[in-house]
Design a protein around this motif. Structure first.
Motif, mmCIF file in Angstrom:
data_model
loop_
_atom_site.group_PDB
_atom_site.id
_atom_site.type_symbol
_atom_site.label_atom_id
_atom_site.label_comp_id
_atom_site.label_asym_id
_atom_site.label_seq_id
_atom_site.Cartn_x
_atom_site.Cartn_y
_atom_site.Cartn_z
ATOM 1 N N LEU A 74 0.832 -1.195 0.000
ATOM 2 C CA LEU A 74 0.000 0.000 0.000
ATOM 3 C C LEU A 74 0.869 1.248 0.000
ATOM 4 O O LEU A 74 0.589 2.213 -0.677
ATOM 5 C CB LEU A 74 -0.894 0.005 1.237
ATOM 6 C CG LEU A 74 -2.201 -0.782 1.088
ATOM 7 C CD1 LEU A 74 -2.937 -0.815 2.407
ATOM 8 C CD2 LEU A 74 -3.087 -0.212 0.004
ATOM 9 N N ARG A 75 1.968 1.176 0.749
ATOM 10 C CA ARG A 75 2.794 2.370 0.828
ATOM 11 C C ARG A 75 3.496 2.609 -0.480
ATOM 12 O O ARG A 75 3.712 3.738 -0.885
ATOM 13 C CB ARG A 75 3.752 2.284 1.994
ATOM 14 C CG ARG A 75 3.029 2.436 3.342
ATOM 15 C CD ARG A 75 3.950 2.432 4.539
ATOM 16 N NE ARG A 75 4.671 1.201 4.608
ATOM 17 C CZ ARG A 75 5.975 1.089 4.332
ATOM 18 N NH1 ARG A 75 6.665 2.145 4.005
ATOM 19 N NH2 ARG A 75 6.576 -0.063 4.409
ATOM 20 N N ILE A 76 3.885 1.570 -1.171
ATOM 21 C CA ILE A 76 4.512 1.757 -2.477
ATOM 22 C C ILE A 76 3.485 2.333 -3.454
ATOM 23 O O ILE A 76 3.773 3.232 -4.220
ATOM 24 C CB ILE A 76 5.060 0.426 -3.023
ATOM 25 C CG1 ILE A 76 6.233 -0.023 -2.156
ATOM 26 C CG2 ILE A 76 5.495 0.566 -4.462
ATOM 27 C CD1 ILE A 76 6.739 -1.401 -2.505
ATOM 28 N N ASN A 77 2.257 1.818 -3.374
ATOM 29 C CA ASN A 77 1.219 2.308 -4.268
ATOM 30 C C ASN A 77 0.943 3.779 -4.073
ATOM 31 O O ASN A 77 0.744 4.523 -5.007
ATOM 32 C CB ASN A 77 -0.096 1.545 -4.001
ATOM 33 C CG ASN A 77 -0.139 0.257 -4.770
ATOM 34 O OD1 ASN A 77 0.580 0.100 -5.744
ATOM 35 N ND2 ASN A 77 -0.968 -0.656 -4.331
ATOM 36 N N ASN A 78 0.906 4.177 -2.811
ATOM 37 C CA ASN A 78 0.437 5.515 -2.531
ATOM 38 C C ASN A 78 1.537 6.560 -2.526
ATOM 39 O O ASN A 78 1.275 7.738 -2.629
ATOM 40 C CB ASN A 78 -0.267 5.552 -1.157
ATOM 41 C CG ASN A 78 -1.490 4.665 -1.172
ATOM 42 O OD1 ASN A 78 -2.077 4.444 -2.225
ATOM 43 N ND2 ASN A 78 -1.865 4.145 -0.035
ATOM 44 N N ALA A 79 2.791 6.120 -2.349
ATOM 45 C CA ALA A 79 3.851 7.112 -2.175
ATOM 46 C C ALA A 79 4.533 7.385 -3.495
ATOM 47 O O ALA A 79 4.653 6.524 -4.350
ATOM 48 C CB ALA A 79 4.867 6.619 -1.167
ATOM 49 N N ASP A 80 4.975 8.606 -3.605
ATOM 50 C CA ASP A 80 5.845 8.983 -4.719
ATOM 51 C C ASP A 80 7.099 8.129 -4.613
ATOM 52 O O ASP A 80 7.577 7.862 -3.528
ATOM 53 C CB ASP A 80 6.186 10.465 -4.533
ATOM 54 C CG ASP A 80 6.937 11.038 -5.696
ATOM 55 O OD1 ASP A 80 6.454 12.004 -6.272
ATOM 56 O OD2 ASP A 80 8.023 10.505 -5.998
ATOM 57 N N ASP A 81 7.668 7.735 -5.767
ATOM 58 C CA ASP A 81 8.917 6.978 -5.748
ATOM 59 C C ASP A 81 9.999 7.692 -4.980
ATOM 60 O O ASP A 81 10.911 7.091 -4.460
ATOM 61 C CB ASP A 81 9.407 6.781 -7.187
ATOM 62 C CG ASP A 81 8.952 5.441 -7.703
ATOM 63 O OD1 ASP A 81 8.977 5.253 -8.916
ATOM 64 O OD2 ASP A 81 8.574 4.595 -6.897
ATOM 65 N N GLU A 82 9.965 9.022 -4.976
ATOM 66 C CA GLU A 82 11.013 9.777 -4.347
ATOM 67 C C GLU A 82 10.819 9.881 -2.835
ATOM 68 O O GLU A 82 11.710 10.304 -2.137
ATOM 69 C CB GLU A 82 11.054 11.204 -4.935
ATOM 70 C CG GLU A 82 11.170 11.238 -6.456
ATOM 71 C CD GLU A 82 12.499 10.656 -6.922
ATOM 72 O OE1 GLU A 82 12.532 10.091 -8.020
ATOM 73 O OE2 GLU A 82 13.487 10.765 -6.190
ATOM 74 N N ASP A 83 9.652 9.541 -2.312
ATOM 75 C CA ASP A 83 9.411 9.681 -0.883
ATOM 76 C C ASP A 83 10.024 8.519 -0.128
ATOM 77 O O ASP A 83 9.964 7.379 -0.562
ATOM 78 C CB ASP A 83 7.898 9.685 -0.588
ATOM 79 C CG ASP A 83 7.232 10.959 -1.052
ATOM 80 O OD1 ASP A 83 5.999 10.963 -1.154
ATOM 81 O OD2 ASP A 83 7.957 11.927 -1.307
ATOM 82 N N LEU A 84 10.591 8.833 1.055
ATOM 83 C CA LEU A 84 11.036 7.761 1.931
ATOM 84 C C LEU A 84 9.822 7.270 2.713
ATOM 85 O O LEU A 84 8.986 8.073 3.137
ATOM 86 C CB LEU A 84 12.123 8.274 2.876
ATOM 87 C CG LEU A 84 13.413 8.766 2.205
ATOM 88 C CD1 LEU A 84 14.465 9.103 3.246
ATOM 89 C CD2 LEU A 84 13.952 7.726 1.242
ATOM 90 N N PRO A 85 9.701 5.947 2.903
ATOM 91 C CA PRO A 85 8.500 5.404 3.547
ATOM 92 C C PRO A 85 8.450 5.745 5.033
ATOM 93 O O PRO A 85 9.405 5.484 5.760
ATOM 94 C CB PRO A 85 8.646 3.896 3.337
ATOM 95 C CG PRO A 85 10.102 3.666 3.159
ATOM 96 C CD PRO A 85 10.671 4.894 2.532
ATOM 97 N N ALA A 86 7.366 6.343 5.458
ATOM 98 C CA ALA A 86 7.214 6.703 6.871
ATOM 99 C C ALA A 86 7.115 5.442 7.722
ATOM 100 O O ALA A 86 6.646 4.406 7.248
ATOM 101 C CB ALA A 86 5.963 7.554 7.064
ATOM 102 N N PRO A 87 7.582 5.508 8.979
ATOM 103 C CA PRO A 87 7.471 4.325 9.830
ATOM 104 C C PRO A 87 6.017 3.934 9.998
ATOM 105 O O PRO A 87 5.163 4.791 10.225
ATOM 106 C CB PRO A 87 8.042 4.779 11.186
ATOM 107 C CG PRO A 87 8.693 6.074 10.959
ATOM 108 C CD PRO A 87 8.142 6.653 9.705
ATOM 109 N N PRO A 88 5.719 2.651 9.868
ATOM 110 C CA PRO A 88 4.326 2.227 10.034
ATOM 111 C C PRO A 88 3.894 2.378 11.492
ATOM 112 O O PRO A 88 4.707 2.285 12.403
ATOM 113 C CB PRO A 88 4.353 0.751 9.626
ATOM 114 C CG PRO A 88 5.762 0.324 9.771
ATOM 115 C CD PRO A 88 6.621 1.529 9.590
ATOM 116 N N LYS A 89 2.607 2.640 11.663
ATOM 117 C CA LYS A 89 2.056 2.748 13.023
ATOM 118 C C LYS A 89 2.212 1.393 13.703
ATOM 119 O O LYS A 89 2.078 0.347 13.075
ATOM 120 C CB LYS A 89 0.577 3.114 12.928
ATOM 121 C CG LYS A 89 -0.051 3.600 14.230
ATOM 122 C CD LYS A 89 -1.485 4.053 13.976
ATOM 123 C CE LYS A 89 -2.177 4.411 15.278
ATOM 124 N NZ LYS A 89 -3.601 4.688 15.111
#
Lengths: 372, 264
Positions: free
Chosen positions: B8-23
């Motif tokens: 889901l995070r890959i789908n929703n995030a820009d390729d350039e964004d670093l993935p935020a820590p999951p809750k």
């Protein structure tokens, strides 16, 4: 050093700010024409480790010095200088192992010397010891005072001919290879679980160093304190993070470094809340190409994930409707069967390492304790 | 391997964004005796309590920025059954526990709990913090449980979990049976065994232990992860007992007595 460049970044933990604690992480790096070194050390958080910020600073200082001397002792340019060790000494794995072992010894001895000197110049006061339990007060009046300086350590180093990582305690070192694959460079000591870590302050610390050495140069090496990997607890989440960081460096070294610096506060804010530090070594001659490959891999994963989300397969959040028992998966133990964890969990080795307790001796482990 | 969060995070995030820590996710396990002797008032009270608890936990989960709460449930009679194959949000836990004329296979329940407490099984994918585990039983186990508990005790998820036992009714509160429930909590004292001998006490204490433990543990996901789980559990129990509406009568001819009687 033209090929490799180092970066370091560190932020105080959200919980440390809240509780008025200092940042107990330390970072440092060194670069010249022959080598690049990047080091991170994390001081333990519990009240009994009340000088761990100094302990981590000492660890970074001695590591940079010792590793510099170590690498400089080898004839990296084939000059046949007899005062230097031939590089071929590191070709044999057993020989390389011994050299790294001696390096670790020198780091530990110099760290212990710095701790002793600090305590001599600035002895523990009754005010320092008053908040501690009687057990620790006795220890610190005796020979176990180095515990107050307890810290972990991860060293990454690269030359044109080899690279290595040395680690004591938790936190992860991660490597991106020239094939674009990103994975943990060193598995954790099994004694490092939950908030328990091995430490430079332990009497048998030499037994707990881990290292990896290779002549196959990486595209990137990273090391971070557990403020990072405790916020990305699965291997997949962690490698996803580092892959994203590699992609960031594909836009240029300074751009990548800034991205990390801007992101660490997000990790401590939204993640574990601990001090959060990361260091790295980037091969700037190949990173743009590798970043492109990583980007392409993520796009393919994204497309595959999109397809699976739109498929007809339902997500099974609750196994059965009311009143009926759930189906069990095939490898679930049957009633009466004594479970051997290594057999019944499919991926037995991973489960064994993560979920079964390590042997604990009487006093080898440092509790990192309260990170707040 | 559950990669829902990751994908889901890959789908929703820009390729350039670093993935935020999951809750983070706090798993709360109920291990419930549904043997024959639990039939009637006891199991009905458990079901009613759980229904109320899920509503409260849902609110806590939604209002907490640090961690979500997810439910795991095992029942045990002649054999143990895993009710929740994957972690379930409180709002989605709508399971009615029933009883047959079954025995009390605690050992099998412990084996299944050990299996669930693994990142390869129940605890995969999400950013799980230490669990809360609540055992409920009204009598003696009828299978071999000691070796299963020994094995389970080597599981770090279990070791670091906050653990509570409920001794339901007279039989469970016999010294030998109570001692077993005490061992399940990992404690050498019976301080973490809740003695409940009527429906009101069971409902109130189960509710308060669930709610207080969840609040403590989701808060401590980031601040007090190092605290000894037994000490934390004792603090939870103290707070829960304060909140539970089960005080003895303070006046009149029943002063000091349990106002709800000792039905069980």
């Amino acid at each position: 050093m033209k090929r490799f460049k180092a970066f370091t970044s560190s932020v105080i933990g959200r919980e440390h700010v809240r509780s008025g604690k200092v940042c107990q992480d330390s970072v440092g790096s060194y670069e010249d024409d022959d080598m690049v070194i990047a080091v991170v050390s994390d001081g333990h958080g519990s009240p009994q480790y009340f000088r761990s910020d100094r302990g981590s600073a000492f660890a970074v200082e001695v590591s940079l010095r010792c590793v510099r001397e170590f690498i400089s002792s080898f004839d990296l340019h084939g000059s046949c200088d007899s005062s230097l060790l031939p590089l071929s000494e590191l070709d044999d794995p057993d020989s390389a192992e011994q050299y790294l072992h001696r390096l670790e010894e020198s780091i530990l001895v110099e760290w212990s010397n710095m701790v002793e000197e600090d305590r001599y110049k600035d002895p523990f006061t009754e005010e320092d010891l008053a908040p501690l339990s009687p057990k620790y007060r006795t220890r610190y009046r005796g020979d176990l005072y180095p515990h107050a300086y307890g810290a972990t350590l991860i060293i990454t180093a690269a030359t044109e001919r080899f690279w290595f990582v040395i680690q004591m305690g938790d936190g992860y070192a991660v490597k991106t290879g020239r094939d674009g694959s990103t994975d943990v460079a060193l598995e954790l000591d099994p004694l490092c679980q939950f908030n328990i870590s091995t430490s430079l302050c332990l009497e048998d610390a030499m037994e707990h160093f881990c290292h990896v050495f290779s002549t196959e140069l990486p595209a990137a090496l990273f090391a971070a304190s557990d403020g990072v990997d405790d916020s990305y607890v699965s291997r997949e989440l962690l490698t996803d993070l580092y892959e994203s960081i590699v992609i960031g460096f594909g836009n240029g070294f300074e751009a990548g470094k800034k991205k990390v610096e801007d992101f660490l506060p997000v990790i401590t804010r939204d993640g574990k809340g601990d001090d959060t530090s990361m260091v790295g070594i980037i091969d700037v001659s190949v990173i743009e190409k590798i970043a492109g490959e990583c980007r392409e891999k993520r796009r393919k994963r994204k497309d595959a994930a999109h397809i699976s989300q739109t498929s007809d397969e339902p997500w099974d959040g609750l196994s059965e409707p009311q009143g009926d028992a759930a189906d069990l998966s095939e490898d679930m133990p049957e009633p009466g069967q004594i479970q051997d964890g290594s057999e019944d969990t499919g991926d037995g080795s991973a489960a064994q390492n993560e979920d079964t307790a390590a042997e604990t001796a009487a006093e080898p482990i440092a509790e990192e304790g309260d990170n707040a | 391997m559950n990669t829902d969060n990751l994908d889901l995070r890959i789908n929703n995030a820009d390729d350039e964004d670093l993935p935020a820590p999951p809750k983070k996710t706090m798993p709360l396990f109920y291990v419930v005796d549904n043997s024959g002797s639990m039939a009637g008032d006891k199991i009905q009270t458990v079901n009613a309590a759980l229904e109320e608890i899920m509503g409260l936990l849902d609110e806590i989960s939604k209002s907490n920025d640090d961690a979500d709460i997810k439910i795991g449930c095992i029942t045990f009679d002649t054999s143990a059954k895993i009710i929740t194959k994957t972690p379930v949000s409180p709002a989605d836990f709508k399971y009615e526990i029933t009883t047959n004329r079954g025995l009390t296979a605690l050992g099998d329940a412990l084996t299944k709990l050990d299996w669930m407490l693994s990142r390869d099984h129940f605890l995969k994918g999400d950013n799980f913090v230490r669990p809360v585990i609540i055992f409920l039983s009204d009598g003696a186990p009828t299978d071999e449980w000691e070796s299963k508990l020994k094995k389970l005790s080597e599981n770090n998820w279990y070791k670091y979990a906050l653990k509570f036992s409920f001794a339901i009714g007279k039989d469970a509160n016999e010294p030998e049976n109570k001692s077993i429930l005490m061992k399940l909590t990992g404690s050498k004292s019976d301080e973490l065994v809740m003695e409940v001998n009527n429906a009101v006490k069971l409902r109130e204490y189960l509710k308060e232990i669930s709610v207080v433990a969840s609040k403590f543990n989701t808060r401590s996901a980031t601040t007090n992860a190092s605290e000894d789980p037994e000490e934390m559990a004792k603090d939870v129990k103290k707070e829960a007992k304060k909140n539970a509406q089960v005080d003895p009568a303070t006046t009149g001819k029943n002063k000091g007595k349990d106002p709800f009687g000792t039905n069980w």
